[in-house]
Write an enzyme that holds these catalytic residues in place. Structure first.
Site, short mmCIF file in Angstrom:
data_model
loop_
_atom_site.label_atom_id
_atom_site.label_comp_id
_atom_site.label_asym_id
_atom_site.label_seq_id
_atom_site.Cartn_x
_atom_site.Cartn_y
_atom_site.Cartn_z
N GLU B 51 -3.87 -3.19 3.89
CA GLU B 51 -3.14 -2.63 2.62
C GLU B 51 -2.16 -1.67 3.20
O GLU B 51 -2.65 -0.38 3.40
CB GLU B 51 -4.12 -2.00 1.61
N ASP B 62 -5.34 7.32 -7.99
CA ASP B 62 -5.58 8.03 -6.83
C ASP B 62 -6.52 9.22 -6.86
O ASP B 62 -5.92 10.09 -7.56
CB ASP B 62 -4.60 8.11 -5.66
#
Lengths: 449, 268
Positions: B51, B62
């Protein structure tokens, strides 16, 4: 206070909405939901509960009671003739949201969302805040309704708005300074979303403006539209006519949507949003999102935003912490694109000049945010001439801004500086002026003029 | 219609009796070249899919570890152009290259242009954590035309209706977020992940399910591999970079995780 009630306050129904957004929260190409899937269920639940609540007579009755007895609505409309002498002779009426409990229009929205929080059985609210006004309003509503409250505030903003941090803590809220990114409002919103996705079982996010994912832009508009619903009735009652133009400052844009919405169907009424031009929209230091930005996605919705060629959000700059935001509510982007509202930028210097002008001509200290709308009235009045009738949303009071204003005008310890630049349109207070960054540098910043 | 590179690789792992290992690293931390070298090291040590993270100024999903790394990359001006260079390097090294991006950088680059350039660089597709299928009409059309995989997320809070509509919109695999929260390492992955994988399989029996959020070591990878088709590891990789261990650290972590995904044996 006015002696007569405007028609909408106290009636047990919300007025009809404009023809937007659609069922999925789109205002034309703007709005929508650009959030992690983990939040979709919460947003769906919130939308469903809100749609049920907004037509529930028990809610409407309680909301009307709080607006009347707690907030102090309806807020009056005040004519300001001495200020208007500087507006090309146009007549100027102020909608006095500064007189609400907690000092700004923000309370209108949080009372609605706090009632919704209780209705869906959650016990904790979180909020983002820039200038601190939404944080104070949320902390206030949480105290009133017995909810636990956490407010995220950029570390930079906690320094330039220390008074509001103290107010929130007095009201029992936890204030968390955000130290990521640019340490301002946009980062506080990111952090609030992270909290929400982690604690969504117990927690409702009380969003402060008409931005964010659906249903926030429509819901916050519904709660804020009382400003324009009242004002339209008040102006009609006292003048027998509608204003020629309605003006409001625009950061995220909740006070502007609040006063615009009732006038949207009145095609002859110009709607003018004043964005924060900072040092000027031709410089990198401004927060004029529609005037100087491009469409993109930020904080859960598509709208205009300040971004670079890589799609990274550009840090905004304004003397006003409440307008210092690189995005704007999607309905404003829509009203701009369909030509129903126009948006202009007002620089820090122009806003502070209007700030001083209102202080000294009318004895009203406005929030620096609202001073941007006042500066817009000075310009528009000069364009339209003596027959024009302008309605300006005075969205908040300036107590929180006294320190910033003192630095700007070189007040404070030394008395030799003439505090009158606002009365002299030729004088640019650049020598005594300090930017935001300098303003937070320390207590002596800006004292060198 | 071309076959899905991601689904093909996950199927190959299953044929070996194991789950696939998916490694996340953002482009540009500490700089573009070093981050690409770390990705290649992960491939060499056994990552099946990389990724490739696009740095973004407002990474709302995040936690602090990834925020710190991407903040530096954003300030250095890293963009899609650099990401496409990483895609080429990962594909050349023999792994499946999936871009991981918040939506605005792709929209700003141009959705059609992104799909064309990603396919030309040898990329397999993209994972879009803040784009739900409801808002993705343009990306679905562009990825379909370019033969690219598109991975949306499901979460423990997703209703059955949404699990069905989201998996139906995916191509390659679906990303199952193991917990309600943001990225970061956790002591335990939790039962919610296994339940969610079962719900995704019930909705879309032929679509592989990869699990992310919270996996950081071989033991956790083995646990997840016992019920999922792929194990996604992000923050643990980024920590190797933040703490200065670079490609060597990435290689060692990958070896531990690769052992983990082989330990459990494959589901029936």
């Amino acid at each position: 206070m006015t002696t007569t009630s405007p028609p909408q306050t106290g009636e047990l129904q919300l007025p009809a909405r404009p023809g937007w957004p659609d069922e999925t929260g789109h205002f034309g190409v703007f709005g929508g939901r650009f959030v992690p899937e983990a939040l979709i269920a919460a947003l769906d639940d919130l939308t469903a509960a809100y749609e049920e609540m907004r037509v529930d007579p028990a809610f409407l009755s309680e909301f009307a009671r709080l607006q009347r007895d707690y907030t102090g609505r309806p807020s009056p409309v005040t004519e300001v003739p001495k200020f208007a002498e500087h507006c090309g002779g146009a007549r100027v009426l102020l909608k006095r949201e500064d007189l609400n409990h907690t000092g700004s229009h923000k309370i209108n929205n949080v009372l609605g969302q706090a009632l919704l929080t209780k209705r869906i059985g959650k016990t904790r609210v979180i909020a983002e805040t820039g200038a601190g006004q939404h944080g104070v309003a949320t902390a206030t509503a949480a105290a009133l309704m017995g909810l636990s409250c956490t407010v995220y505030m950029g570390e930079e903003d906690t320094r330039r708005q220390a008074l509001n941090v103290a107010r929130m803590r007095l009201l029992g809220a936890e204030v968390i300074p955000v130290t990521t990114g640019s340490r301002t409002l946009k980062d506080a919103i990111n952090e609030a979303f992270r909290d929400w996705v982690t604690n969504v079982e117990t927690t409702n996010y009380v969003f402060g403006t008409v931005a964010g994912p659906h249903p926030f832009p429509a819901m916050v508009r519904d709660f804020q539209r009382v400003i324009g619903d009242e004002a339209r009735g008040q102006v009609l009652e006292r003048e027998g006519r509608l204003p020629d133009a309605v003006l409001a400052c625009v950061g995220g844009g909740s006070n502007a949507i609040g006063i615009f919405t009732a006038f949207v169907p009145d095609e002859g009424v110009r709607l003018l949003g004043l964005e924060a031009g900072g040092d000027g929209v031709d410089t990198p230091r401004h927060a004029a999102t529609i005037t100087g930005g491009t469409p993109g996605v930020l904080h859960g919705a598509r709208s205009y935003l300040l971004q670079d060629e890589n799609g990274q959000t550009i840090e905004s700059h304004s003397i006003s912490a409440g307008l210092d935001y690189p995005g704007v509510g999607p309905e404003h982007s829509y009203l701009h694109d369909i030509g129903r509202a126009e948006y202009r930028a007002v620089t820090d210097a122009e806003a502070m000049e209007a700030f001083a002008l209102l202080c000294r001509t009318e004895g009203i200290i406005p929030a620096i945010e609202s001073a941007h709308a006042l500066a817009g009235a000075v310009k528009l009045g000069q364009e339209l001439g003596p027959d024009a009738l302008l309605l300006v949303n005075l969205s908040g009071r300036g107590d929180k801004d006294v320190e910033t204003a003192s630095r700007w005008f070189g007040l404070g310890d030394r008395e030799e500086v003439d505090p009158g630049p606002g009365l002299d349109t030729d004088q640019q207070p650049t020598e005594g002026a300090v930017s935001n960054d300098e303003a937070v540098a320390g207590p002596d910043a800006g004292e060198t003029a | 219609m071309t076959t899905s590179k991601a689904a093909e690789r996950i199927g190959a792992a299953r044929a070996e009796g194991r789950a696939a290992l998916v490694a996340y690293l953002p482009v540009g931390y500490p700089d573009v070249d070093t981050s690409i070298a770390a990705m290649v090291a992960a491939v060499e040590a056994g990552a099946d899919i990389v990724e490739i993270g696009v740095p973004y100024s407002d990474p709302g999903m995040d936690g602090p570890v990834i925020q710190e790394a991407v903040d530096r990359a954003v300030r250095a001006g890293v963009g899609i152009r650099d990401v496409l260079r990483a895609v080429e390097a990962v594909a050349d090294a023999g792994a499946v290259a999936m871009v991981m991006s918040y939506w605005n950088p792709i929209e700003r680059y141009g959705v059609q242009r992104f799909a064309t350039d990603l396919a030309a660089a040898g990329g397999a597709g993209a994972i879009t954590p803040d784009l739900i299928p409801d808002e993705a009409a343009e990306w679905i059309a562009a990825s379909e035309a370019a033969g690219l995989d598109r991975v949306f997320l499901v979460a423990p809070s997703s209703t059955d209706v949404r699990v069905a509509s989201t998996t139906a919109a995916c191509r390659g695999f679906v990303y199952a977020a193991s917990t309600m929260g943001v990225t970061g390492t956790r002591a335990t992955v939790g039962d919610a992940a296994e339940t969610l994988v079962a719900r995704a399989r019930a909705a879309a029996p032929d679509l592989p399910v990869c699990v992310g959020l919270g996996v950081s070591n071989g033991d956790q990878a083995a646990e997840v591999a016992s019920f999922a088709d792929g194990v996604i590891v992000g923050s643990a990789y980024v920590r190797e970079m933040l703490e200065g261990r670079g490609a060597d650290g990435v290689r060692a972590l990958t070896a531990d995780l690769a052992e983990g995904v082989r330990r459990a044996g494959v589901r029936a």
